[in-house]
Design a protein around this motif. Structure first.
Motif, PDB file in Angstrom:
ATOM      1  N   UNK A 337    -129.238  94.824 102.641  1.00 33.71           N
ATOM      2  CA  UNK A 337    -130.175  94.547 101.549  1.00 33.71           C
ATOM      3  C   UNK A 337    -129.519  94.801 100.194  1.00 33.71           C
ATOM      4  N   UNK A 338    -128.616  95.773 100.118  1.00 32.13           N
ATOM      5  CA  UNK A 338    -127.878  96.009  98.872  1.00 32.13           C
ATOM      6  C   UNK A 338    -127.047  94.786  98.502  1.00 32.13           C
ATOM      7  N   UNK A 339    -126.329  94.227  99.480  1.00 30.00           N
ATOM      8  CA  UNK A 339    -125.509  93.044  99.223  1.00 30.00           C
ATOM      9  C   UNK A 339    -126.365  91.868  98.759  1.00 30.00           C
ATOM     10  N   UNK A 340    -127.514  91.686  99.384  1.00 27.04           N
ATOM     11  CA  UNK A 340    -128.414  90.595  98.982  1.00 27.04           C
ATOM     12  C   UNK A 340    -128.910  90.785  97.560  1.00 27.04           C
ATOM     13  N   UNK A 341    -129.290  92.009  97.223  1.00 27.88           N
ATOM     14  CA  UNK A 341    -129.803  92.273  95.880  1.00 27.88           C
ATOM     15  C   UNK A 341    -128.712  92.112  94.826  1.00 27.88           C
ATOM     16  N   UNK A 342    -127.485  92.526  95.126  1.00 31.48           N
ATOM     17  CA  UNK A 342    -126.387  92.354  94.172  1.00 31.48           C
ATOM     18  C   UNK A 342    -126.127  90.875  93.912  1.00 31.48           C
ATOM     19  N   UNK A 343    -126.225  90.057  94.959  1.00 32.16           N
ATOM     20  CA  UNK A 343    -126.017  88.613  94.788  1.00 32.16           C
ATOM     21  C   UNK A 343    -127.096  88.005  93.902  1.00 32.16           C
ATOM     22  N   UNK A 344    -128.289  88.579  93.910  1.00 31.38           N
ATOM     23  CA  UNK A 344    -129.389  88.068  93.091  1.00 31.38           C
ATOM     24  C   UNK A 344    -129.326  88.559  91.653  1.00 31.38           C
ATOM     25  N   UNK A 345    -128.413  89.506  91.370  1.00 31.44           N
ATOM     26  CA  UNK A 345    -128.282  90.054  90.015  1.00 31.44           C
ATOM     27  C   UNK A 345    -126.825  89.979  89.552  1.00 31.44           C
ATOM     28  N   UNK A 346    -126.275  88.769  89.410  1.00 31.05           N
ATOM     29  CA  UNK A 346    -124.849  88.639  89.080  1.00 31.05           C
ATOM     30  C   UNK A 346    -124.468  89.201  87.720  1.00 31.05           C
ATOM     31  N   UNK A 347    -125.429  89.347  86.809  1.00 30.03           N
ATOM     32  CA  UNK A 347    -125.115  89.898  85.487  1.00 30.03           C
ATOM     33  C   UNK A 347    -124.982  91.415  85.498  1.00 30.03           C
ATOM     34  N   UNK A 348    -125.348  92.034  86.600  1.00 33.53           N
ATOM     35  CA  UNK A 348    -125.218  93.484  86.751  1.00 33.53           C
ATOM     36  C   UNK A 348    -124.164  93.749  87.821  1.00 33.53           C
ATOM     37  N   UNK A 349    -122.958  94.041  87.389  1.00 34.42           N
ATOM     38  CA  UNK A 349    -121.826  94.162  88.306  1.00 34.42           C
ATOM     39  C   UNK A 349    -121.592  95.618  88.693  1.00 34.42           C
ATOM     40  N   UNK A 350    -121.291  95.875  89.968  1.00 34.31           N
ATOM     41  CA  UNK A 350    -120.980  97.245  90.385  1.00 34.31           C
ATOM     42  C   UNK A 350    -119.653  97.720  89.804  1.00 34.31           C
ATOM     43  N   UNK A 351    -119.665  98.911  89.231  1.00 29.99           N
ATOM     44  CA  UNK A 351    -118.457  99.493  88.641  1.00 29.99           C
ATOM     45  C   UNK A 351    -117.972 100.716  89.414  1.00 29.99           C
ATOM     46  N   UNK A 352    -118.909 101.496  89.927  1.00 32.46           N
ATOM     47  CA  UNK A 352    -118.553 102.672  90.720  1.00 32.46           C
ATOM     48  C   UNK A 352    -119.460 102.724  91.943  1.00 32.46           C
ATOM     49  N   UNK A 353    -118.943 103.312  92.991  1.00 41.63           N
ATOM     50  CA  UNK A 353    -119.737 103.418  94.219  1.00 41.63           C
ATOM     51  C   UNK A 353    -119.268 104.633  95.013  1.00 41.63           C
ATOM     52  N   UNK A 354    -120.215 105.180  95.770  1.00 44.18           N
ATOM     53  CA  UNK A 354    -119.879 106.326  96.626  1.00 44.18           C
ATOM     54  C   UNK A 354    -120.786 106.336  97.843  1.00 44.18           C
ATOM     55  N   UNK A 355    -120.207 106.607  98.984  1.00 45.15           N
ATOM     56  CA  UNK A 355    -120.945 106.688 100.244  1.00 45.15           C
ATOM     57  C   UNK A 355    -121.385 108.131 100.487  1.00 45.15           C
ATOM     58  N   UNK A 356    -122.622 108.290 100.938  1.00 45.28           N
ATOM     59  CA  UNK A 356    -123.174 109.598 101.285  1.00 45.28           C
ATOM     60  C   UNK A 356    -123.641 109.527 102.742  1.00 45.28           C
ATOM     61  N   UNK A 357    -123.017 110.334 103.593  1.00 43.56           N
ATOM     62  CA  UNK A 357    -123.308 110.235 105.025  1.00 43.56           C
ATOM     63  C   UNK A 357    -124.506 111.108 105.381  1.00 43.56           C
TER      64      UNK A 357
END
Length: 374
Positions: A337-357
């Motif tokens: 769902x994150x990937x789908x939402x990012x594709x729907x908001x191309x003007x908001x680009x991911x700059x940093x990311x972190x995984x939390x287990x």
């Protein structure tokens, strides 16, 4: 991690339990990076690992067997109770309370619900432990018929289990696979469980959501607060705010923060936390996140979103894409769902990311992403 239940095939919920934890974490990291796509400009911070065992602060136990000999765990294919009281995922405090809860079921004569016959009363037992070792116990019943007996024997349980602070009955009359119903009857004077995280007191009511891994949740909130502090926005929305974890952690420096949540119980808890913390500039409203955004007269500088597994609504994605919001902190529990939402908001680009287990031994995880307008 060894689990006798898994080896005996009594419970197979932890599908990755036979894999070394390092391999689990590496596979989740690869899955998270793949979900964000080929983005060489994303800075991935090292993942936050969890203890492999005794990390779950909440137990959802299906009750089986008989009132005289109840099981707490799951049901097998024939709807018979499989006792999982020794599951290695739960905190020591939750483990310690199970025998007393089982004894209480017997003393109060709470007949477990029989799914094939649709008879009996007690369906589920839900136990939550706070970071301070205090407990909340919820008994999910088919009807109010046993409530008088529960009230009668409750003082003895409270004496035997002094860390028990909140006890309630949840009514689930229908023959359904869901865990709990809409109506809650609180039986103790105290109605909230204090969840102290990063020095902030949050309050959990019986029907409020809280992350099941307290240590990793604390790291998640700290990371979001660090990113927000770097950006120093004057105005913030925390959509799908729950009991206010992100809003309360990001509400310093006189920022104006608004948290939106559909659950009135969660909003009441968040408001209590803000008052006690002296965060007068942080307020909460009960409502739908999408409706709130579409109806607002102006947009904030930064939006925090923590949606359920299905992700953001199409309308909210469109609103964020076309709005003046400069940055979004997106906490996702589902990479698809994150990937789908990012594709729907191309003007908001991911700059940093972190995984939390949050969920060792399973394929589930949380990803926190900082999006910036391009």
């Amino acid at each position: 991690m060894h689990c006798s239940y898994f080896v005996a095939e009594r419970c197979r919920s932890c599908a990755l339990i036979e894999q070394p934890y390092g391999a689990q974490l590496a596979a989740k990291q690869a899955q998270a990076e793949n979900a964000l796509g080929d983005r060489s400009d994303v800075q991935w911070i090292s993942p936050v690992a969890s203890p492999e065992r005794e990390f779950r602060n909440k137990a959802k136990m299906v009750v089986g067997g008989t009132a005289g000999s109840p099981t707490l765990g799951i049901l097998d294919a024939e709807a018979r109770g499989v006792d999982l009281r020794d599951c290695g995922l739960y905190t020591p405090g939750i483990h310690a309370c199970f025998p007393l809860v089982a004894e209480f079921i017997t003393v109060a004569d709470l007949t477990p619900y029989d799914i094939p016959r649709r008879t009996g009363e007690l369906k589920n037992v839900l136990v939550t432990e706070s970071p301070d070792g205090e407990l909340m116990l919820r008994l999910v019943l088919r009807s109010q018929e046993p409530v008088a007996r529960i009230r009668k024997h409750l003082p003895a349980l409270l004496r035997a289990l002094p860390q028990l602070r909140v006890v309630s009955v949840n009514l689930l009359p229908g023959h359904t696979a869901i865990v709990e119903g809409e109506r809650e009857i609180v039986l103790t004077e105290q109605e909230t469980l204090r969840m102290r995280v990063n020095g902030i007191d949050m309050y959990l009511r019986p029907q409020s959501f809280f992350q099941t891994n307290t240590d990793v949740a604390a790291a998640l909130y700290r990371q979001a607060a660090d990113w927000v502090s770097e950006q120093a926005p004057a105005t913030i929305w925390d959509l799908y705010c729950g009991v206010g974890g992100f809003a309360l952690h990001c509400g310093g420096a006189a920022r104006e923060v608004v948290g939106i949540e559909t659950s009135r119980e969660a909003v009441a808890s968040a408001e209590l936390s803000a008052r006690q913390a002296g965060l007068s500039q942080v307020r909460f409203e009960t409502g739908d996140a999408t409706a709130f955004a579409l109806g607002a007269s102006e947009a904030p500088e930064l939006v925090i979103v923590n949606p359920p597994r299905r992700g953001l609504s199409d309308d909210l994605c469109r609103w964020l894409e076309s709005s003046s919001v400069q940055r979004v902190v997106y906490s996702s529990c589902h990479a698809g769902s994150l990937a789908r939402d990012l594709a729907a908001m191309p003007s908001l680009a991911p700059r940093r990311a972190r995984l939390f287990d949050m969920f060792p031994q399973t394929s589930h995880f949380e990803v926190l992403t900082l999006l910036e307008r391009v």
